[in-house]
Design an enzyme around this catalytic site. Structure first.
Site, PDB file in Angstrom:
ATOM      1  N   THR A   4       0.833  -1.209   0.000  1.00  0.00           N
ATOM      2  CA  THR A   4       0.000   0.000   0.000  1.00  0.00           C
ATOM      3  C   THR A   4       0.862   1.250   0.000  1.00  0.00           C
ATOM      4  O   THR A   4       0.549   2.244  -0.680  1.00  0.00           O
ATOM      5  CB  THR A   4      -0.931  -0.004   1.228  1.00  0.00           C
ATOM      6  OG1 THR A   4      -1.790  -1.136   1.163  1.00  0.00           O
ATOM      7  CG2 THR A   4      -1.764   1.262   1.275  1.00  0.00           C
ATOM      8  N   HIS A  16       2.078   1.945  -3.460  1.00  0.00           N
ATOM      9  CA  HIS A  16       1.025   2.596  -4.254  1.00  0.00           C
ATOM     10  C   HIS A  16       0.964   4.090  -3.938  1.00  0.00           C
ATOM     11  O   HIS A  16       0.831   4.927  -4.840  1.00  0.00           O
ATOM     12  CB  HIS A  16      -0.333   1.958  -3.952  1.00  0.00           C
ATOM     13  CG  HIS A  16      -0.542   0.607  -4.572  1.00  0.00           C
ATOM     14  ND1 HIS A  16      -0.596   0.404  -5.931  1.00  0.00           N
ATOM     15  CD2 HIS A  16      -0.703  -0.614  -4.000  1.00  0.00           C
ATOM     16  CE1 HIS A  16      -0.791  -0.879  -6.187  1.00  0.00           C
ATOM     17  NE2 HIS A  16      -0.863  -1.521  -5.032  1.00  0.00           N
TER      18      HIS A  16
END
Length: 347
Positions: free
Chosen positions: A40, A43
């Site tokens: 995450t 990202h």
């Protein structure tokens, strides 16, 4: 304090000075020692489509961490200054139907540390006291404490179905997939097969206790079944890669009545043989985060009772970088050849 900040809605972070977070009446302030890099976070660094859907700027990312409590709010009643802690990154509302029914991990109003609220890539992080996990076991090192969040993902996924005597297929030998090998072995699986395209990660999986590692760039899972003299396919599948091709091949190699737990997040729609899911009576179950807090109790108990498992989980941490080397840390994590990458905030 120093923190990694995404100041603008664009790729990149900056290591900069920001104000220390304030401690609310029900909150706990934690001096961060170690923080892990998650997919995450990559990202968010790249500010890709997934990140654009998840975050608003400015934001301090980071949700996997270990540290020491330095301040507690005046209404905090259990956590104490000096406690060694990790944090559950999903802050829930407590009032939706699932929360009130005891299913907090399914809260429809979840706010995630380091995603919707400031996180742990900083010298200090503040979270609600109810999200703090105090480590009682002296064997929990800062590195091990920093990966309780992803270990919880592995435990939640692996223990979704009974594993005693079962043949288990794990697709994706990233850090969580590696941890799942150790958990499945602890839980009594018979044969454990794991796939990836990185020989370095497959070597780590072998050391974790996998019976067979499969480089799917060179070999098919069906061949692995023959190697292990399996007759009827895998009983349990743990999909950790987020690859549609991995899910398709997993479904092709499941026994009738097999169970599949899905943790990996795909960046594009996945196509698979729905007819086979129906006619083979397969069960597919989506997994998100950790059960709060049953998973935390389970993983703490397993690590305390099994030294081999504890050492294996600790071995998934392959790289530790000081905070000023955060760019190198993220480059190492993005390369995808090793295990967990940790940033040290104590300097």
């Amino acid at each position: 304090m120093k923190a990694l900040l995404k100041a603008q809605p664009q790729p990149g972070f900056e290591l900069t000075d920001v104000p220390e977070p304030e401690t609310g009446p029900h909150d706990v302030k934690i001096r961060v020692h170690k923080a892990g890099i998650c997919g995450t976070d990559i990202h968010i660094l790249n500010y890709d489509a997934a990140a654009q859907d998840m975050i608003n700027t400015p934001l301090i990312p980071g949700h996997e961490f270990y540290g020491e409590v330095v301040e507690v709010g005046n209404l905090a009643s259990t956590v104490k200054v000096g406690d060694r802690v990790s944090g559950e990154g999903h802050v829930v509302c407590g009032m939706c139907r699932n929360c009130r029914a005891g299913r907090k991990h399914m809260c429809i109003n979840t706010s995630s540390v380091g995603v919707q609220r400031n996180g742990a890539f900083a010298e200090y992080v503040v979270i609600p006291e109810s999200n703090v996990w105090v480590h009682k076991d002296e064997n929990i090192t800062p590195e091990l404490g920093a990966i309780f969040d992803p270990l919880g993902n592995a435990v939640h996924t692996a223990l979704s179905f009974p594993l005693v005597g079962e043949d288990v297929l794990i697709t994706g030998a990233g850090p969580i997939g590696l941890m799942a090998v150790g958990v499945a072995r602890h839980a009594g699986a018979r044969k454990i097969v794991i796939t990836d395209v990185s020989e370095e990660r497959l070597a780590l999986a072998h050391n974790m206790g996998a019976d067979l590692t499969v480089n799917v760039a060179e070999q098919r899972i069906k061949e692995a079944q023959a190697q292990l003299k399996m007759v009827e396919g895998f009983d349990v599948g743990l999909e950790m890669s987020g690859r549609g091709t991995a899910l398709r091949e997993m479904i092709e190699n499941m026994n009738h009545g097999g169970n599949i737990a899905l943790l990996g997040l795909s960046s594009e729609p996945a196509e698979f043989d729905w007819t086979k899911v129906v006619t083979h009576m397969l069960t597919l179950k989506g997994i998100y985060g950790r059960e709060m807090f049953e998973t935390w109790y389970a993983m703490s108990a397993m690590l305390q009772s099994n030294e081999t498992l504890r050492n294996n989980i600790a071995s998934t941490v392959t790289d530790v970088f000081p905070a000023e080397s955060w760019e190198e840390a993220f480059a190492t994590a993005k390369a995808g050849h090793g295990g967990k990458v940790i940033i040290d905030w104590r300097s």
